[in-house]
Each structure stands twice: as C-alpha cells, then as structure tokens.
Design a protein around this motif. Structure first.
Motif, PDB file in Angstrom:
ATOM      1  N   GLY A  17     -72.648  68.473 -78.006  1.00 23.77           N
ATOM      2  CA  GLY A  17     -73.426  67.499 -78.761  1.00 23.77           C
ATOM      3  C   GLY A  17     -74.398  68.042 -79.778  1.00 23.77           C
ATOM      4  O   GLY A  17     -75.080  67.258 -80.469  1.00 23.77           O
ATOM      5  N   LEU A  36     -71.457  72.748 -80.120  1.00 19.71           N
ATOM      6  CA  LEU A  36     -70.976  71.542 -80.808  1.00 19.71           C
ATOM      7  C   LEU A  36     -70.312  70.590 -79.821  1.00 19.71           C
ATOM      8  O   LEU A  36     -70.514  69.372 -79.875  1.00 19.71           O
ATOM      9  CB  LEU A  36     -69.976  71.916 -81.906  1.00 19.71           C
ATOM     10  CG  LEU A  36     -70.495  72.690 -83.124  1.00 19.71           C
ATOM     11  CD1 LEU A  36     -69.371  72.876 -84.138  1.00 19.71           C
ATOM     12  CD2 LEU A  36     -71.686  71.998 -83.770  1.00 19.71           C
ATOM     13  N   THR A  85     -75.830  69.535 -83.274  1.00 20.26           N
ATOM     14  CA  THR A  85     -75.477  69.354 -84.688  1.00 20.26           C
ATOM     15  C   THR A  85     -76.160  70.452 -85.487  1.00 20.26           C
ATOM     16  O   THR A  85     -77.376  70.452 -85.646  1.00 20.26           O
ATOM     17  CB  THR A  85     -75.931  67.973 -85.190  1.00 20.26           C
ATOM     18  OG1 THR A  85     -77.335  67.817 -84.948  1.00 20.26           O
ATOM     19  CG2 THR A  85     -75.168  66.854 -84.491  1.00 20.26           C
ATOM     20  N   MET A  86     -75.374  71.387 -85.962  1.00 17.52           N
ATOM     21  CA  MET A  86     -75.914  72.509 -86.738  1.00 17.52           C
ATOM     22  C   MET A  86     -74.779  73.146 -87.510  1.00 17.52           C
ATOM     23  O   MET A  86     -73.596  72.935 -87.200  1.00 17.52           O
ATOM     24  CB  MET A  86     -76.567  73.535 -85.807  1.00 17.52           C
ATOM     25  CG  MET A  86     -75.578  74.235 -84.879  1.00 17.52           C
ATOM     26  SD  MET A  86     -76.344  75.402 -83.742  1.00 17.52           S
ATOM     27  CE  MET A  86     -76.665  74.296 -82.375  1.00 17.52           C
ATOM     28  N   SER A  87     -75.136  73.929 -88.504  1.00 15.67           N
ATOM     29  CA  SER A  87     -74.143  74.707 -89.236  1.00 15.67           C
ATOM     30  C   SER A  87     -74.053  76.086 -88.611  1.00 15.67           C
ATOM     31  O   SER A  87     -74.985  76.550 -87.942  1.00 15.67           O
ATOM     32  CB  SER A  87     -74.545  74.835 -90.706  1.00 15.67           C
ATOM     33  OG  SER A  87     -75.719  75.622 -90.835  1.00 15.67           O
TER      34      SER A  87
END
Length: 392
Positions: free
Chosen positions: A111, A108, A113-115
């Motif tokens: 850079g 994160l 973007t994920m859960s």
C-alpha cells in the motif's frame, strides 16, 4: 582427480529449483512471503514442503564439496581472498543494486505510494529490513557461505591432512555404513536439540539455530570431498535411498494431513524423521547424480558460469513480474505460476548473457570466475564465429 560433472549438474539443477520454489511462494497457502496472490493453494504448499526437505541442504552440501576442491589448489590466504571476491563483493553489490527493487515492490504491494527514486536513498539510512529498507533477502545464502568458509577453515585444514584423510577412508572402507552415521547424526542432533526451538530469520543475528543446521551440511560436503570411499557406498545404495526418501515423505505427510497431535516421544520421533528425510532426499540426489549425470555437456559448461548470476538475479525478477501479475491479471493460479516462472527464467538467463557475461566489471560484481587464457580464446573465437554467421 577428474572433474565431477554430476556435482556441477546438481548445483545447476538445485538453483533452478530455487526459482520454481520462490515463484511458488507467491501462491503457497500458510507460508508468508514478500508478495502473495489473493487465491492461495495447498498443492503449492505440498510442492514447496517437499522441495524444502533438500533444496538448501543440497546447495550447502555442494558448496562444502566445492570448498574441498578449492583448498586442494590454494593456500588458505588465497582461498579467503577468492571467497571474498566471489561472495562478499556480489553480496554488497546486490544489497545496493539487486535487492532494493524487491523491498520497493513489497512496499508498493502493501500500500505504499512512492517513486523508486525517492525509495532507493532510504537504504543508506542503514535501518535493517523489515523495519527499514536495507536487506540482503535471498543473498543470506551467500553471506552464510562466506562465514562458514572463514570460520571452519582451521577445521578444513586439519581434515585435509593425509593421516586424517587416510584414517577416515580406511574406516569407511572397512565399515561403509559409518559414512551415513558421520553425515546424518550430527545434523539430526543439531535439528532436534537446537534448531527447532529457534525462529528462522536468515538475518545472521538471532539465526544461530538454523545457521548451525545449514552449516552441518556445508561441513558434510567437505567431508565427502576427503572421503572418496563414501561415494562408493552412496552410489551403490541408489534404490534403497530413493525408496526410503519416498517412504519418509509418505509418513511425514500422514501426520501432517491428518493433523495428528504429537507430544513427548512421538514429537521427538517426528522431528528426527524430518531431519532424516532431508538427508535421504539429499543422498538420493547425490546417488542418482553420480550414476547418471557424471558426464560433460556444452550446456553444462555455459551453465556453470551463468548459474551464480542467475541466482543473484532470479528473486528480484520474480517479485517484479509477480507484483504486476498478482495485482493486475485475473487468471488462475497455474497460469500465473507458469507465466511468472517462465518469464523469470528467461530474463534471468538474458540478464547474464547480455548484461553480465560480456563485461569484465559485471562479471566481477556478480562473482563470475574468469576463464583461463586458453578457454578465453576459445570463448572469444565462438563469439567471432557467431558474429560472422549473423553478418552473413
């Protein structure tokens, strides 16, 4: 043989220092880490450079000494079984549960973007970090301990023979300075001829230079266990050891701060001093500990069981808290450092107290030794007394 409380104290102190070292890595100039603050400090670099002289050597030395104590009471098979339960089980558990959040927040920070729900299954793709997401991160220390414990076992069994121990102790009693030669020279030779020419990866494969270097401290700790005559010399040399350690750091920093160009013999002498300085600080800690810390305390009894889970938890908590602090908070370095280190310390202790200590399965997964029945009963009685006090 009476319990060496100073060794217990030094283990606790060394691991607590690891927390402050790792927190400082967020703000340290020049050295890379998993997350970094925008503003970096050369003062934190100096703090971590000083700690790096003896932090890991002290931990490996103490672990080697602990191996000597463990083998006094156990058969080789029982010893290896215990090492597996206390080292490999927590390592595997950490790689699946504790370490993945560190990698996730690093992604994160860089850079991505994920859960976390979509990230976590990727560790089972078995692609090693940094290309993939499977890693042991700070648990490399635990893996290396297991390898040393298994590979060096035949040597340990030979060294613990009475004729070998008696010979070494007579030699040191007759020429006490030899203890320093036996401890320091192997490490210096390994460092100067092998370690400095390799990259430190903590990845086992390809890390042979540093693995050998750390292993020399582990072996030295075991050697210290079988030679009580050595401790007499170390304890009697407190003033000299501390003085030499301080002067070694001053000399090293003269070359570092003035960016003196070194080559040939001058470079070799500098590298020798780096290795010797680590030993001087380590021996200073051992000497001061033997003189002032060899006494029991209720806090030590608790910390002895809590400190291993504390180590397993601390870096994950530092990275999670640090991620939000460095990305969201506009404060000075000192304020950020104090906040991250203090909250991480509190949460690491709380994690042990509320989620590990009360549950047998969690104690097993975090490598906490079970108390003997008498001590368990005392521990349970204290919990009952605490509950009755709260109810009142």
């Amino acid at each position: 043989m009476e319990r060496r409380h100073d060794i217990d104290w030094l283990r606790v102190i060394a691991i607590i220092l690891v927390l402050y070292f790792h927190t400082a890595m967020i703000f340290t100039a020049e050295w890379d880490w998993h997350i970094k603050n925008d503003e970096l400090s050369y003062l934190w670099l100096e703090f971590n450079f000083w700690l790096s002289r003896f932090r890991m050597p002290l931990l490996f030395f103490i672990s080697g000494y602990g191996t000597y104590l463990a083998l006094r009471k156990r058969s080789p098979w029982k010893y290896l079984k215990e090492r597996n339960n206390r080292l490999m089980v927590p390592l595997i558990f950490a790689m699946i549960v504790i370490v993945p959040p560190q990698v996730f927040f690093e992604r994160l920070f860089n850079g991505a973007t994920m859960s976390y729900a979509s990230f976590w299954p990727t560790i089972f793709e078995m692609t090693p970090y940094p290309e993939g997401n499977l890693s042991w991160h700070h648990m490399w220390f635990v893996l290396y301990l297991f390898i040393y414990s298994a590979v060096l076992l035949p040597l340990f069994l030979w060294l613990r023979k009475d004729k070998v121990k008696n010979y070494l102790n007579r030699l040191i009693e007759k020429h006490s300075w030899i203890s320093y030669v036996l401890l320091i020279v192997p490490t210096v030779l390994i460092y100067v001829t092998f370690t400095v020419y390799t990259n430190r990866t903590n990845a086992l494969i390809g890390d042979w230079g540093w693995m050998t270097y750390w292993g020399s401290f582990f072996l030295a700790g075991y050697f210290a266990g079988i030679t009580p005559a050595m401790w007499k010399r170390i304890e009697s040399d407190t003033r000299n050891l501390v003085g030499l350690a301080l002067h070694s750091t001053i000399i090293l920093n003269y070359f570092r701060w003035n960016r003196v160009e070194l080559e040939g013999i001058s470079e070799t002498l500098y590298l020798i001093l780096l290795a010797v300085s680590g030993w001087l600080w380590l021996l200073s800690m051992l000497s001061l500990g033997k003189r002032y810390l060899n006494k029991p305390h209720p806090i030590l009894a608790y910390a002895n069981r809590a400190i291993y889970p504390f180590y397993i938890l601390h870096q994950t908590i530092i990275i999670i808290i640090g991620y939000y602090i460095v990305t969201l908070v506009d404060e000075g370095i000192l304020a950020k450092y104090l906040f991250v280190s203090t909250i991480s310390f509190i949460l690491s202790v709380a994690g042990y107290e509320y989620f590990i200590r009360p549950f047998r399965i969690m104690r097993f997964l975090f490598g906490v030794k079970e108390l003997p029945k008498k001590e368990k009963q005392k521990d349970f009685t204290k919990l009952e007394e605490r509950a009755e006090f709260k109810a009142a």
